[in-house]
Design an enzyme around this catalytic site. Structure first.
Site, PDB file in Angstrom:
ATOM      1  N   ARG A   1      19.230  97.705   8.170  1.00 49.84           N
ATOM      2  CA  ARG A   1      18.100  96.774   8.098  1.00 49.84           C
ATOM      3  C   ARG A   1      18.486  95.506   7.345  1.00 49.84           C
ATOM      4  NH1 ARG A   1      13.665 100.989   5.831  1.00 49.84           N
ATOM      5  NH2 ARG A   1      15.569 101.936   5.037  1.00 49.84           N
TER       6      ARG A   1
ATOM      7  N   CYS B   1      19.515  97.851   1.907  1.00 53.30           N
ATOM      8  CA  CYS B   1      18.408  98.717   2.342  1.00 53.30           C
ATOM      9  C   CYS B   1      18.794 100.159   2.021  1.00 53.30           C
ATOM     10  CB  CYS B   1      18.089  98.500   3.812  1.00 53.30           C
ATOM     11  SG  CYS B   1      19.486  98.724   4.941  1.00 53.30           S
TER      12      CYS B   1
END
Lengths: 149, 281
Positions: free
Chosen positions: B244, B239
């Site tokens: 994430r 990410c």
């Protein structure tokens, strides 16, 4: 310095009076947990926008994970702001929204444009995550953009 | 109870399970959040906070804490080798998955995630407290950092990319296309270039979660979401800084049984600034 450990080493006297007041108040806390509770109290005082849903995407603050929307109105060159924070767990965004709503209220676009991005570090400390920093900075940037439009 | 918990995915527990184990000395609840105010506004009784920046990251070098610092962290958190750690947090367990990933880097695998995170716990009207629990430190153990099975570094990603192996970009579509990096008037996303690693496909991390409940989607829906990929293939996820993508790493490894999935935590803040590497828009 740890998270919430105090404000950055920078003169805050140049901040608009209401923002300087908040920064100075938070800088007085030497206990991390007490400072956090003070910021949570500010978040709890946050009053969302009166604008009806659904909100227009043009009001959405970009890059803010807490799904923040911002609106601005001016009266004789003096600006007023409202925010909506759609994420119920977006407490930092609520606190910053409350601070901006009050701290920028009645300022001119030139005064608003001079508020430094470092304000978020004065309030939340230096060790915010990159995403959190950018989301909060973008709230301030949105106010600057709206008032300069 | 969420179907995915019912089906016996052993890396997840339900909110009901946690409620029944609040006083279980073998269990340590760990809250890890994106928003640093959330834990202090009310957390599950007995839960401690692990903060990504203060607790898991090296203060100087862009890297995680050392094995010795990790041993100190677990000791003061009252976590021994037999303790079962249950991670949970805000934003659909995004940062909880990140903390679990870092713990696993040091060989601590006796961990699970509370499905639905703090959103589900609060929505169910369960008990919250602002009281910080007093934790009895346990004897410091030896933990060895062995990141290779779950973490991938830039040179390996470049080789992976050139070999045409699967890469999943879990950022938002605007980050994937590079549109957001260049939004006028806003700070950039920590990278000089916008776009994605060549060959990477976009599957935003949050699509693995029901936004109303914070729970992971049922397994059948997850399989459909990642239908273009195979649990047998070597897969890389990334990410912006690896938080994430650790959520997606968790989904692929523990919910869908991927045998070799690694998180590129250098992610776009490294790749988008590297000299001489290819990018796509």
């Amino acid at each position: 310095m740890g998270q919430f450990g105090g404000r950055a080493d920078r003169e805050v006297s140049s901040l608009p009076p209401k923002l300087a007041e908040v920064v100075d108040m938070l800088a007085m806390f030497t206990d991390r947990n007490e400072k956090i509770q003070a910021i949570i109290s500010i978040a709890e005082s946050f009053q969302g926008t009166r604008n009806p849903k659904p909100y227009d995407e043009s009001h959405r603050v970009p890059g803010c994970e807490s799904e923040v929307y911002a609106w601005a109105e001016s009266e004789e060159g003096r600006w007023h702001f409202e925010f909506a924070v759609e994420n119920p767990q977006g407490l930092s965004a609520m606190a910053f929204g409350a601070i901006l709503q009050d701290g920028l209220d009645g300022l001119t676009k030139n005064e608003i444009s001079e508020v430094p991005d470092e304000l978020i570090y004065d309030i939340f400390g230096r060790e915010l995550s990159m995403g959190k920093s950018m989301g909060l900075i973008n709230m301030l940037q949105m106010c600057k953009r709206l008032s300069s439009a | 109870m969420n179907a995915i918990v019912e089906k016996g995915v052993d890396k997840l527990v339900s909110t009901e399970w946690v409620a029944e184990h609040l006083n279980d000395p073998r269990v340590r609840l760990v809250e890890s959040n994106e928003d640093p105010l959330v834990y202090h506004s009310g957390h599950i009784p007995g839960a401690i906070e692990v903060d990504w920046i203060r607790d898991l990251n090296d203060a100087i070098c862009r890297d995680y804490i050392s094995a010795d610092q990790f041993a100190d962290l677990l000791s003061r958190a009252g976590i021994g080798p037999e303790t079962e750690v249950i991670f949970y947090g805000d934003k659909n367990n995004w940062w909880a998955a990140y903390a679990l990933w870092v713990f696993e880097m040091f060989g601590f695998t006796n961990s699970k995630i509370m499905d639905g995170g703090s959103l589900k716990w609060k929505n169910e009207g369960r008990q919250l407290t602002k009281e910080i629990p007093s934790v009895h430190a346990v004897e410091k153990q030896t933990w060895n950092r062995n990141e290779a099975p779950i973490r991938v570094m830039r040179d390996e990603v470049l080789a992976h990319c050139r070999a045409g192996k699967p890469i999943i970009d879990v950022r938002s579509p605007m980050e994937y296309t590079g549109e957001r990096t260049h939004m006028e008037g806003y700070p950039n996303e920590g990278a000089l270039r916008g776009g994605h690693i060549p060959g990477a496909k976009s599957i935003p991390w949050s699509r693995a979660v029901n936004p109303e409940t914070g729970s992971f989607l049922p397994l059948e829906s997850l399989r459909l979401l990642y239908a273009d990929y195979s649990p047998e293939n070597e897969t890389v996820v990334y990410c912006r800084i690896g938080e994430r993508s650790s959520h997606t790493w968790f989904v692929l490894k523990y919910l869908l049984g991927y045998k070799n999935v690694r998180n590129y935590d250098g992610s776009w803040t490294e790749w988008g600034n590297l000299v001489g590497v290819p990018i796509e828009k």
